[in-house]
Design a protein around this motif. Structure first.
Motif, mmCIF file in Angstrom:
data_model
loop_
_atom_site.group_PDB
_atom_site.id
_atom_site.type_symbol
_atom_site.label_atom_id
_atom_site.label_comp_id
_atom_site.label_asym_id
_atom_site.label_seq_id
_atom_site.Cartn_x
_atom_site.Cartn_y
_atom_site.Cartn_z
ATOM 1 N N HIS A 116 52.565 69.651 -7.860
ATOM 2 C CA HIS A 116 53.204 68.577 -6.355
ATOM 3 C C HIS A 116 54.828 67.806 -7.721
ATOM 4 O O HIS A 116 55.248 67.075 -6.188
ATOM 5 C CB HIS A 116 52.136 66.922 -5.965
ATOM 6 N N GLN B 56 42.704 73.858 -8.461
ATOM 7 C CA GLN B 56 42.067 72.907 -9.055
ATOM 8 C C GLN B 56 40.997 72.280 -9.059
ATOM 9 O O GLN B 56 40.364 71.121 -9.714
ATOM 10 C CB GLN B 56 42.792 72.607 -7.589
ATOM 11 N N GLU C 60 33.526 81.999 1.869
ATOM 12 C CA GLU C 60 34.491 81.263 2.394
ATOM 13 C C GLU C 60 34.132 80.864 4.047
ATOM 14 O O GLU C 60 34.212 80.465 4.169
ATOM 15 C CB GLU C 60 36.389 81.285 1.760
ATOM 16 N N ASN D 3 51.320 69.729 0.813
ATOM 17 C CA ASN D 3 50.170 70.258 0.965
ATOM 18 C C ASN D 3 49.719 71.194 1.980
ATOM 19 O O ASN D 3 50.404 70.847 3.187
ATOM 20 C CB ASN D 3 49.276 68.968 1.567
ATOM 21 N N GLY D 4 48.898 72.825 1.722
ATOM 22 C CA GLY D 4 49.190 73.078 2.717
ATOM 23 C C GLY D 4 49.861 74.063 2.632
ATOM 24 O O GLY D 4 49.894 74.382 3.633
ATOM 25 N N CYS D 5 50.964 74.286 2.492
ATOM 26 C CA CYS D 5 51.828 75.098 2.204
ATOM 27 C C CYS D 5 51.687 76.578 1.688
ATOM 28 O O CYS D 5 52.108 77.906 2.462
ATOM 29 C CB CYS D 5 52.965 74.996 1.647
ATOM 30 N N GLY D 6 50.201 76.826 1.226
ATOM 31 C CA GLY D 6 49.506 78.105 1.176
ATOM 32 C C GLY D 6 50.193 78.386 -0.414
ATOM 33 O O GLY D 6 50.038 79.595 -0.728
ATOM 34 N N LYS D 7 50.427 77.549 -2.091
ATOM 35 C CA LYS D 7 50.252 78.046 -2.986
ATOM 36 C C LYS D 7 48.906 78.807 -3.269
ATOM 37 O O LYS D 7 49.110 79.622 -4.414
ATOM 38 C CB LYS D 7 51.306 76.577 -3.744
ATOM 39 N N THR D 8 48.141 77.762 -2.854
ATOM 40 C CA THR D 8 47.089 78.335 -3.533
ATOM 41 C C THR D 8 46.228 80.436 -3.080
ATOM 42 O O THR D 8 46.022 80.621 -4.034
ATOM 43 C CB THR D 8 46.033 77.179 -3.545
ATOM 44 N N THR D 9 46.653 79.683 -1.419
ATOM 45 C CA THR D 9 46.034 81.453 -1.240
ATOM 46 C C THR D 9 47.151 82.414 -1.606
ATOM 47 O O THR D 9 46.897 83.211 -1.405
ATOM 48 C CB THR D 9 47.082 81.140 0.400
HETATM 49 N N1 LIG Z 1 39.624 79.474 3.499
HETATM 50 C C1 LIG Z 1 40.228 79.507 3.960
HETATM 51 N N2 LIG Z 1 40.028 79.580 5.744
HETATM 52 C C2 LIG Z 1 41.022 79.712 6.219
HETATM 53 N N3 LIG Z 1 41.895 78.430 6.451
HETATM 54 C C3 LIG Z 1 42.297 78.583 4.869
HETATM 55 C C4 LIG Z 1 41.235 78.643 4.480
HETATM 56 N N4 LIG Z 1 41.573 78.063 2.787
HETATM 57 C C5 LIG Z 1 43.146 77.596 2.934
HETATM 58 N N5 LIG Z 1 43.073 77.956 4.206
HETATM 59 C C6 LIG Z 1 44.224 77.436 5.157
HETATM 60 O O1 LIG Z 1 45.421 77.689 4.190
HETATM 61 C C7 LIG Z 1 46.930 76.807 4.108
HETATM 62 C C8 LIG Z 1 47.093 76.912 2.822
HETATM 63 O O2 LIG Z 1 45.623 76.610 2.028
HETATM 64 P P1 LIG Z 1 45.968 76.486 0.823
HETATM 65 O O3 LIG Z 1 45.358 75.649 -0.501
HETATM 66 O O4 LIG Z 1 46.610 77.316 0.213
HETATM 67 O O5 LIG Z 1 47.641 75.171 0.505
HETATM 68 P P2 LIG Z 1 48.339 74.741 -0.641
HETATM 69 O O6 LIG Z 1 49.351 74.798 -0.541
HETATM 70 O O7 LIG Z 1 47.787 75.192 -1.612
HETATM 71 O O8 LIG Z 1 47.366 73.307 -0.611
HETATM 72 P P3 LIG Z 1 47.241 72.259 -1.378
HETATM 73 O O9 LIG Z 1 49.292 71.307 -2.204
HETATM 74 O O10 LIG Z 1 46.832 71.222 -1.120
HETATM 75 O O11 LIG Z 1 46.587 72.118 -3.077
HETATM 76 C C9 LIG Z 1 46.122 75.390 4.340
HETATM 77 O O12 LIG Z 1 46.510 75.026 6.288
HETATM 78 C C10 LIG Z 1 44.299 75.738 4.207
HETATM 79 O O13 LIG Z 1 43.913 74.667 5.682
#
Ligand SMILES: Nc1ncnc2c1ncn2[C@@H]1O[C@H](COP(=O)(O)OP(=O)(O)OP(=O)(O)O)[C@@H](O)[C@H]1O
Length: 595
Positions: free
Chosen positions: A548, A431, A119, A385-391
């Protein structure tokens, strides 16, 4: 051949080929060194030939005395030709061997890299520089080094004769070549650095080119009519890259040309200076003509080849620096292992005060988050969006392991699990799931690589994702090749691709299944139905749904509302609605989607 973690330097330009193809590399080395000595031998034979010819002309020697130098001259020419052919043949063999070794090593290395490098933009820049035809880079580096040594031998040979006959003319040439070589080395370094700089622009050019011409964006391109705008940007990036390259090449050219002119003037001076020793009888006429001839051809070498070799040597040195850094990138043990066949049960998965920020960034995405996932239950993660679910899913699957706090799988730290065991326990549909341009059957079968005979499971998964009718309509049914890379390939709709990706997760025997919003192309009702069916077939197993659209997740036993890096609310749909908090507000705003 495995490249070890070490600092690669100029010595490795020789070591790598010698390790890869010892016979070809040795042959190239020895023959090239001889090629360096041949001009000196030729110079002496030519001098003897000319002196004999002059003596015959002046009737001081018999005509037959020319035969020996003539034969020797012919032999050196024949040797040069044969040796050149053998060198070329060895080069091809070496390149093939290097290709075999390097390709395998690079593919394995990249496949094993820690996910953070995948990444990271900087790592990708480095990787793309290193993987660009590494076998040719290495073969060229070796070739160029040998050619350079061979040329130095050639210079040394002529210098030795000059030193032996008229020592100060030799000193003259040494004084000229040293600064030229230094200039060439500096130029080479600058041009590799410029190349690095242009790489960044080139990648943008490539990407914008894809937007302008690629298949993926064809609909949006015509809809939004942005081609002209993108074209302008493309042009700007292209021009920037070209500008940098041009500037460096121009400077290099001027330096080389300037050096060439100086060398030519000095060499002519040497010729003038040599006339007096000829008159004094210190050197013969034949040797004088032969030396003049060699000195002029040396001018070519000094003005063009030597700076060129210097330039290439500096570039090759920079490549070795990149190779050193590439090999240093840390790998993940077991990254390419197949999921273990001995699948452990998932009893609990616990996040205990977990905090996480992406490598190279300062902002914490997860802050002290804690939750427990239990066997056989269905969970949903919801949030903006972006709250960290995928993380969270990336941490569960072990893609990142530099987190604070603890993630416990069946009470044991996730870091203590082998990758193959983790892979066997989780299946995820992301996704941006992959689309494999192989048959529908093979697309689905990838979900369980340990099972060669899973036709029944595949059929069942197709039923679950409600894709039977669409597959029956394909020309070769389940064996139809998807995608457009083959002439008989068929493209299916976005929703159908998503269903196929979900079927992969269904055939996977992993006890934890995660759907990270792979259903965005489905309408809310279809998504909801799909999740319901998915949940049914996952009875006994554990599932995590991320979406969502709360209508799809309301069946979950427990819903986690994520926000500010933590869990804002948790509970069943009913509990959260009673709470009348963030979840209830989100749900109310979406109610109309399901009416
Ligand atoms: N590889 C990365 N390096 C730096 N920041 C990242 C990376 N991947 C994701 N982020 C940041 O981490 C935060 C959480 O991202 P994540 O993908 O977990 O959100 P999400 O809740 O799954 O969003 P969505 O609903 O849009 O899928 C976001 O602010 C994103 O910009």
């Amino acid at each position: 051949m495995k490249l070890e973690k070490q600092k690669y330097g100029l010595g490795d330009i020789v070591k790598i080929p010698l390790k890869s193809a010892p016979i070809s590399a040795t042959l190239m080395g020895v023959l090239n060194l001889f090629q360096g000595l041949i001009p000196t031998i030729q110079l002496l034979i030519t001098a003897q030939f000319l002196d004999t010819a002059i003596a015959i002309f002046n009737k001081k020697q018999d005509a037959s005395s020319i035969i020996t130098p003539l034969i020797l001259l012919s032999l050196t020419i024949a040797y040069t030709w044969i040796s050149y052919q053998i060198i070329k043949f060895s080069e091809v063999k070496l390149e093939n061997k290097l290709r075999q070794n390097f390709r395998v090593f690079l593919v394995e290395k990249i496949a094993n890299l820690k996910y953070k490098h995948i990444e990271s933009q900087d790592s990708w820049d480095l990787i793309s520089r290193v993987v660009k035809e590494p076998e040719i880079q290495c073969r060229n580096a070796y070739d160029q080094l040998l050619a350079m040594i061979s040329m130095i031998l050639r210079i040394v040979g002529i210098l030795a004769i000059l030193f032996a006959k008229v020592w100060w003319s030799g000193l003259f040439i040494v004084a000229i070549s040293a600064p030229l070589f230094y200039i060439a080395l500096k130029g080479g370094k600058a041009s590799y650095e410029a190349n690095r700089e242009t790489e960044k622009f080139k990648r943008k050019v490539e990407y914008l080119g894809e937007v302008l011409n690629g298949r993926e964006s064809v609909e949006e391109r015509s809809l939004f009519g942005y081609s002209e705008e993108v074209n302008k940007k493309w042009h700007k990036q292209y021009e920037t890259a070209r500008g940098i390259e041009f500037k460096v090449n121009l400077i290099w050219f001027l330096k080389a040309k300037g050096g060439g002119v100086i060398t030519a003037i000095l060499s002519i001076l040497i010729v003038f200076i040599l006339i007096s020793p000829v008159q004094k009888g210190l050197i013969s006429v034949g040797l004088f003509i032969s030396i003049v001839n060699s000195v002029f051809s040396l001018i070519q070498s000094l003005s063009w080849q030597l700076p060129q070799y210097g330039d290439q040597l500096a570039k090759n040195k920079e490549y070795l620096v990149d190779l050193t850094n590439f090999v240093k990138l840390d790998s993940k043990d077991g990254a390419v292992d197949k999921p273990s066949e001995d699948i452990k049960k998932l009893k609990t998965l616990e996040f205990k005060n977990v905090s996480f920020k992406y490598p190279g960034t300062d902002a914490y995405i997860l802050k002290n988050i804690s939750f427990i996932i239990e066997e056989g239950k269905h969970y949903a993660f919801v949030g903006v969006n972006g709250c960290g679910k995928t993380t969270i899913t990336k941490l569960i699957t072990g893609l990142y392991d530099e987190f604070e706090g603890e993630i416990l799988l069946n009470g044991k730290s996730i870091k203590e699990y082998a990758q193959k065991d983790l892979k066997a326990m989780c299946s995820v549909v992301y996704q941006d799931f992959a689309k494999y341009f192989v048959s529908v059957r093979d697309n689905i079968a990838l979900g369980n690589v340990n099972n060669d005979n899973q036709n029944e499971e595949i059929e069942k998964s197709i039923e679950t994702i409600d894709l039977g009718k669409a597959i029956d309509e394909l020309p070769k049914g389940i064996d139809t090749i998807l995608g457009k890379i083959k002439s008989d390939g068929i493209d299916v709709s976005g929703g159908q691709w998503q269903r196929i990706a979900m079927a992969r997760a269904i055939v996977s025997p992993a006890p934890l299944r995660i759907l990270d919003e792979p259903t965005a192309a489905l309408d809310p009702i279809s998504e909801s139905n799909m999740y319901e069916r998915f949940e049914k077939i996952s009875r006994g197993g554990t599932t995590i749904f991320i979406s969502h659209r709360l209508g799809s997740t309301k069946l979950a036993d427990e819903i986690f509302v994520i926000g500010n890096g933590d869990i804002l609310e948790k509970g069943s749909h009913e509990e959260l609605m009673d709470k009348d908090g963030v979840y209830a507000e989100m749900f109310e705003s979406q109610r109309s989607w399901y009416l």
